[in-house]
Design a protein around this motif. Structure first.
Motif, PDB file in Angstrom:
ATOM      1  N   ASN A   5       0.845  -1.213   0.000  1.00 12.50           N
ATOM      2  CA  ASN A   5       0.000   0.000   0.000  1.00 12.50           C
ATOM      3  C   ASN A   5       0.872   1.252   0.000  1.00 12.50           C
ATOM      4  O   ASN A   5       0.635   2.201  -0.745  1.00 12.50           O
ATOM      5  CB  ASN A   5      -0.903   0.036   1.225  1.00 12.50           C
ATOM      6  N   TYR A  16       0.807   4.098  -2.804  1.00  9.44           N
ATOM      7  CA  TYR A  16       0.283   5.456  -2.587  1.00  9.44           C
ATOM      8  C   TYR A  16       1.375   6.525  -2.449  1.00  9.44           C
ATOM      9  O   TYR A  16       1.079   7.681  -2.192  1.00  9.44           O
ATOM     10  CB  TYR A  16      -0.657   5.481  -1.365  1.00  9.44           C
ATOM     11  N   ASP A  21       4.933   6.289   4.855  1.00 10.82           N
ATOM     12  CA  ASP A  21       5.131   6.768   3.483  1.00 10.82           C
ATOM     13  C   ASP A  21       4.921   8.276   3.434  1.00 10.82           C
ATOM     14  O   ASP A  21       4.522   8.889   4.416  1.00 10.82           O
ATOM     15  CB  ASP A  21       4.166   6.045   2.522  1.00 10.82           C
ATOM     16  N   GLY A  71      -1.728  10.712   2.170  1.00  9.82           N
ATOM     17  CA  GLY A  71      -2.335  10.623   3.494  1.00  9.82           C
ATOM     18  C   GLY A  71      -3.812  10.265   3.382  1.00  9.82           C
ATOM     19  O   GLY A  71      -4.338  10.098   2.285  1.00  9.82           O
ATOM     20  N   ILE A  72      -4.462  10.131   4.523  1.00  9.07           N
ATOM     21  CA  ILE A  72      -5.872   9.708   4.549  1.00  9.07           C
ATOM     22  C   ILE A  72      -6.665  10.695   5.411  1.00  9.07           C
ATOM     23  O   ILE A  72      -6.193  11.106   6.477  1.00  9.07           O
ATOM     24  CB  ILE A  72      -6.002   8.270   5.123  1.00  9.07           C
ATOM     25  N   PHE A  84     -13.744  -1.601   2.573  1.00  7.08           N
ATOM     26  CA  PHE A  84     -13.756  -0.126   2.522  1.00  7.08           C
ATOM     27  C   PHE A  84     -12.554   0.382   1.754  1.00  7.08           C
ATOM     28  O   PHE A  84     -11.420  -0.042   1.974  1.00  7.08           O
ATOM     29  CB  PHE A  84     -13.755   0.480   3.936  1.00  7.08           C
ATOM     30  N   ARG A  85     -12.818   1.336   0.850  1.00  2.99           N
ATOM     31  CA  ARG A  85     -11.733   1.988   0.120  1.00  2.99           C
ATOM     32  C   ARG A  85     -12.030   3.479   0.129  1.00  2.99           C
ATOM     33  O   ARG A  85     -13.165   3.884  -0.014  1.00  2.99           O
ATOM     34  CB  ARG A  85     -11.676   1.474  -1.329  1.00  2.99           C
ATOM     35  N   VAL A  86     -10.971   4.286   0.332  1.00  4.16           N
ATOM     36  CA  VAL A  86     -11.184   5.732   0.393  1.00  4.16           C
ATOM     37  C   VAL A  86     -11.706   6.193  -0.964  1.00  4.16           C
ATOM     38  O   VAL A  86     -11.111   5.894  -1.985  1.00  4.16           O
ATOM     39  CB  VAL A  86      -9.868   6.461   0.751  1.00  4.16           C
ATOM     40  N   ASN A 125      -8.587   5.698  -5.523  1.00  7.29           N
ATOM     41  CA  ASN A 125      -8.073   4.424  -5.984  1.00  7.29           C
ATOM     42  C   ASN A 125      -8.091   4.244  -7.496  1.00  7.29           C
ATOM     43  O   ASN A 125      -8.044   3.140  -7.987  1.00  7.29           O
ATOM     44  CB  ASN A 125      -8.857   3.307  -5.325  1.00  7.29           C
ATOM     45  N   ARG A 176      -6.147   1.482  -9.425  1.00  4.01           N
ATOM     46  CA  ARG A 176      -5.683   0.391  -8.563  1.00  4.01           C
ATOM     47  C   ARG A 176      -6.815  -0.612  -8.408  1.00  4.01           C
ATOM     48  O   ARG A 176      -7.943  -0.262  -8.045  1.00  4.01           O
ATOM     49  CB  ARG A 176      -5.304   0.949  -7.202  1.00  4.01           C
ATOM     50  N   THR A 201      -9.239  -4.518  -3.360  1.00  2.00           N
ATOM     51  CA  THR A 201     -10.510  -5.120  -2.937  1.00  2.00           C
ATOM     52  C   THR A 201     -11.017  -4.492  -1.648  1.00  2.00           C
ATOM     53  O   THR A 201     -12.160  -4.705  -1.258  1.00  2.00           O
ATOM     54  CB  THR A 201     -10.311  -6.616  -2.677  1.00  2.00           C
ATOM     55  N   GLY A 202     -10.133  -3.742  -0.963  1.00  2.00           N
ATOM     56  CA  GLY A 202     -10.535  -3.171   0.321  1.00  2.00           C
ATOM     57  C   GLY A 202     -10.527  -4.224   1.418  1.00  2.00           C
ATOM     58  O   GLY A 202     -11.111  -4.024   2.471  1.00  2.00           O
ATOM     59  N   GLY A 236      -7.424  -5.926   2.274  1.00  2.00           N
ATOM     60  CA  GLY A 236      -6.069  -6.052   2.834  1.00  2.00           C
ATOM     61  C   GLY A 236      -5.971  -5.626   4.295  1.00  2.00           C
ATOM     62  O   GLY A 236      -5.509  -6.395   5.141  1.00  2.00           O
ATOM     63  N   LEU A 237      -6.417  -4.401   4.591  1.00  2.00           N
ATOM     64  CA  LEU A 237      -6.261  -3.888   5.960  1.00  2.00           C
ATOM     65  C   LEU A 237      -7.181  -4.624   6.938  1.00  2.00           C
ATOM     66  O   LEU A 237      -6.819  -4.820   8.096  1.00  2.00           O
ATOM     67  CB  LEU A 237      -6.528  -2.382   6.006  1.00  2.00           C
ATOM     68  N   SER A 243       1.157   8.708   5.454  1.00  2.00           N
ATOM     69  CA  SER A 243       0.520   7.897   6.490  1.00  2.00           C
ATOM     70  C   SER A 243       1.549   6.996   7.140  1.00  2.00           C
ATOM     71  O   SER A 243       2.546   6.635   6.520  1.00  2.00           O
ATOM     72  CB  SER A 243      -0.565   7.002   5.896  1.00  2.00           C
TER      73      SER A 243
HETATM   74  P1  ADP Z   1      -6.886  -2.176  -1.048  1.00  2.00           P
HETATM   75  O1  ADP Z   1      -6.934  -3.525  -1.580  1.00  2.00           O
HETATM   76  O2  ADP Z   1      -7.906  -1.261  -1.657  1.00  2.00           O
HETATM   77  O3  ADP Z   1      -5.544  -1.572  -0.983  1.00  2.00           O
HETATM   78  P2  ADP Z   1      -6.696  -2.051   1.818  1.00  2.00           P
HETATM   79  O4  ADP Z   1      -7.561  -2.638   2.858  1.00  2.00           O
HETATM   80  O5  ADP Z   1      -5.275  -2.490   1.787  1.00  2.00           O
HETATM   81  O6  ADP Z   1      -7.407  -2.365   0.437  1.00  2.00           O
HETATM   82  O7  ADP Z   1      -6.773  -0.518   1.958  1.00  2.00           O
HETATM   83  C1  ADP Z   1      -8.020   0.106   2.146  1.00  2.00           C
HETATM   84  C2  ADP Z   1      -7.978   1.517   1.613  1.00  2.00           C
HETATM   85  O8  ADP Z   1      -7.139   2.316   2.452  1.00  2.00           O
HETATM   86  C3  ADP Z   1      -7.354   1.638   0.264  1.00  2.00           C
HETATM   87  O9  ADP Z   1      -8.312   1.441  -0.728  1.00  2.00           O
HETATM   88  C4  ADP Z   1      -6.823   3.039   0.264  1.00  2.00           C
HETATM   89  O10 ADP Z   1      -7.856   3.926  -0.108  1.00  2.00           O
HETATM   90  C5  ADP Z   1      -6.463   3.294   1.710  1.00  2.00           C
HETATM   91  N1  ADP Z   1      -5.034   3.141   1.982  1.00  2.00           N
HETATM   92  C6  ADP Z   1      -4.397   2.037   2.411  1.00  2.00           C
HETATM   93  N2  ADP Z   1      -3.069   2.266   2.572  1.00  2.00           N
HETATM   94  C7  ADP Z   1      -2.860   3.550   2.242  1.00  2.00           C
HETATM   95  C8  ADP Z   1      -1.688   4.398   2.191  1.00  2.00           C
HETATM   96  N3  ADP Z   1      -0.479   3.971   2.543  1.00  2.00           N
HETATM   97  N4  ADP Z   1      -1.856   5.689   1.800  1.00  2.00           N
HETATM   98  C9  ADP Z   1      -3.067   6.128   1.453  1.00  2.00           C
HETATM   99  N5  ADP Z   1      -4.203   5.398   1.475  1.00  2.00           N
HETATM  100  C10 ADP Z   1      -4.103   4.104   1.853  1.00  2.00           C
END
Ligand code: ADP
Length: 563
Positions: free
Chosen positions: A469, A473, A497, A501-502, A515-517, A521, A524, A527-528, A530-531, A555
């Motif tokens: 990520n 980003y 990084d 930022g978020i 969830f994805r911001v 994205n 990219r 799938t939302g 990962g986290l 972030s």
């Molecule tokens: P994805 O598969 O979309 O990356 P994640 O769960 O890894 O799913 O991340 C969720 C969302 O968090 C991402 O879609 C992105 O919008 C935001 N995000 C994750 N890591 C970062 C980062 N380092 N900088 C900015 N936004 C991030």
């Protein structure tokens, strides 16, 4: 009687007394002065005539001018007869003087005339004495009267002086005390002046005001009590548990549903200090926690295991905190649906994995020259299919992982791992991806890092996900930092990084499933998940994961694992 009339009467009385005193004083001074005047006019002048007549009598014999002077004085004396017997003596003196005038040398009448003058003198001296006595008497009477009236006036003025300030000041004091009581909200205060004067009117107006305020207060109180009852009923009829605390954490209210899930009687909750009650109640302790956790609470309620989401609302009035309300929402039905969905996803993704794997196998065969040579166009198509099936495999694997952690089927193979090896594996896995964007990955680690107890594969998976990520980003030619730090009984892993930022509002949401911001994205294919998977992996291992970020400044995702 009105104060105005009382004042007017009192002053009028004093005025009359002063006038009487003045008139009497003038009258007596006049009388004494008249008495002395009379002495002067009636008797003193006669005495002087007598002296002159006696002096002339000795020189009458030869001198005609003395004779004339004697005659003149005698004539004046004849005009100033004031005492009884004085007229007789004066007439006799005239007779004897006429005889002397005829024969001045004959001394027979001289003695008679002298005796007459003495008689006149005697009479007047006696009169002076008597009149003086009378004047003294008058002065005495005047002194007595004036002293008496003066004393009466002084007494009256003194009593006026003693009583009058009280007449005005006492009611004012009572009134101001009454007003003080009213300002202290003691609306039962009343003032009683028996007089029918202005103060009486004032007391009546005051009492009216107090009784109006009392009535208003009572009606307000009744209204407030009614409104409170209404709110209590509404709160009690809510099916979801709700607890209200004041700013000092004393329990203000708790509805039946709340006392049911807490298994505590309402009477043992209301008015109690919440942390005290929480000592013997795990659930309340959990509810009072303010760690911002959003995971639903598992509570045994309604004879089954139920799930409740907690919401804590801080209440403020005039920007001052006055308490908080804890609300629980029964989300069991959603949780059940979620579980059904997870099971469904688990089954589907599991079922999908086999055909995808066989597609990949077939692709491998296609690429083999022994199966047949592919032209350039076919090679491109095969490469596309390979990419897509790779992505499909990634997604289905993630879905399966997620389903597994959600259903609690996660298998942890704990071992003692050197934190540096976790960072190293992740670094190796993403080196090529970083090089493509000319991003340098910097590993900053403290010396003497203790080993952590974790599942190596899953922790590396988390690290890879965070690093991937971060690289994605971050702008090209920037740096991404992996930091490893020792903390009390854990090791802290951070990935920092310098990307966009978020936004603060998404700080917790990024850890939620799917969830994805929004809008960030583009380009990219995430799938939302990962986290969300990272969070599950970390918390399953007894760790914690969180995000620190500032829009525009990058972030930092961190997680900690126990030593
Ligand atoms: P994805 O598969 O979309 O990356 P994640 O769960 O890894 O799913 O991340 C969720 C969302 O968090 C991402 O879609 C992105 O919008 C935001 N995000 C994750 N890591 C970062 C980062 N380092 N900088 C900015 N936004 C991030």
């Amino acid at each position: 009687m009105r104060i105005k009339s009382k004042l007017a009467l009192g002053l009028a009385f004093l005025f009359c007394m002063i006038i009487t005193l003045v008139v009497l004083s003038i009258f007596y001074v006049n009388r004494v002065s008249n008495d002395t005047d009379v002495i002067l006019k009636d008797n003193y002048i006669t005495l002087r005539y007598c002296n002159d007549l006696l002096a002339d009598l000795d020189r009458l014999s030869g001198d005609t001018s003395v004779m004339a002077h004697f005659d003149e004085i005698l004539t004046k004396q004849e005009g100033n007869i004031t005492e009884p017997g004085e007229g007789e003596a004066t007439r006799r003196l005239r007779y004897h003087f006429e005889e002397i005038k005829k024969k001045p040398a004959d001394t027979t009448f001289y003695d008679d005339a002298r005796r007459d003058i003495f008689t006149i003198n005697q009479l007047n001296q006696e009169a002076i004495y008597q009149k003086n006595l009378k004047a003294q008497q008058t002065a005495k009477t005047a002194t007595s009267w004036l002293s008496f009236i003066g004393a009466v006036l002084a007494l009256l003025a003194f009593s006026f002086l003693l009583n009058f300030p009280g007449i005005i000041a006492n009611p004012i004091k009572t009134l101001s005390e009454g007003i003080k009581e009213i300002s202290n909200k003691n609306y039962s205060q009343r003032i009683h002046f028996r007089s029918g004067d202005e103060f009486g009117d004032l007391a009546e107006a005051f009492n009216q005001m107090a009784s109006q305020l009392e009535r208003y207060e009572h009606s307000n109180l009744a209204k407030i009590i009614f409104e409170k009852k209404r709110i209590d009923t509404i709160i009690n009829n809510l099916t979801d548990p709700i607890i209200g605390l004041d700013e000092k954490k004393y329990i203000l209210f708790a509805n039946e549903a709340a006392s049911r899930v807490l298994s505590i009687n309402e009477s043992e909750l209301i008015g109690k200090y919440a942390p005290d009650v929480a000592i013997n109640n795990d659930l309340l302790r959990n509810l009072l926690r303010t760690d911002g956790s959003v995971t639903p609470l598992k509570i045994f309620a309604d004879n089954k295991e139920s799930y409740f989401s907690k919401e804590m609302v801080k209440i403020t009035a005039d920007e001052k905190p006055i308490g908080e309300v804890i609300m629980l929402k029964n989300v069991t039905s959603f949780k059940e649906l979620d579980l059904a969905k997870t099971n469904f996803i688990a089954t589907i993704s599991h079922e999908l994995k086999t055909p995808i794997s066989s597609i990949k196998m077939s692709l491998k065969l296609l690429e083999d020259a022994r199966v047949g040579k592919l032209n350039e166009e076919q090679k491109k198509l095969v490469a596309h299919i390979d990419d897509d099936s790779q992505r499909l495999l990634k997604i289905t694997t993630e879905l399966l992982d997620l389903a597994q952690v959600e259903t609690g089927k996660i298998q942890l193979e704990r071992e003692s791992v050197d934190p540096r090896s976790i960072a190293g594996y992740a670094f190796e896995a993403l080196r090529v991806q970083a090089e493509q964007k000319q991003i340098s990955i910097v590993i900053q680690q403290e010396a003497d890092l203790p080993k952590v107890s974790c599942d190596l594969d899953k922790t590396v998976w988390v690290m890879v996900n965070l690093l991937s990520n971060a690289i994605h980003y971050s702008p090209e030619k920037s740096s991404v930092f992996i930091q490893l730090k020792k903390q009390d009984h854990s090791v802290l892993f951070s990935v920092k990084d310098s990307g966009k930022g978020i936004d603060q509002q998404y700080k917790d949401k990024v850890f939620e499933k799917f969830f994805r911001v929004p809008e960030r994205n583009a380009g990219r294919n995430g799938t939302g998940m990962g986290l969300a998977i990272s969070k599950e992996f970390v918390t399953a291992q007894g760790g914690r994961i969180w995000l620190e970020t500032e829009p525009g400044k990058g972030s930092t995702f961190s997680f900690s694992l126990p030593v």
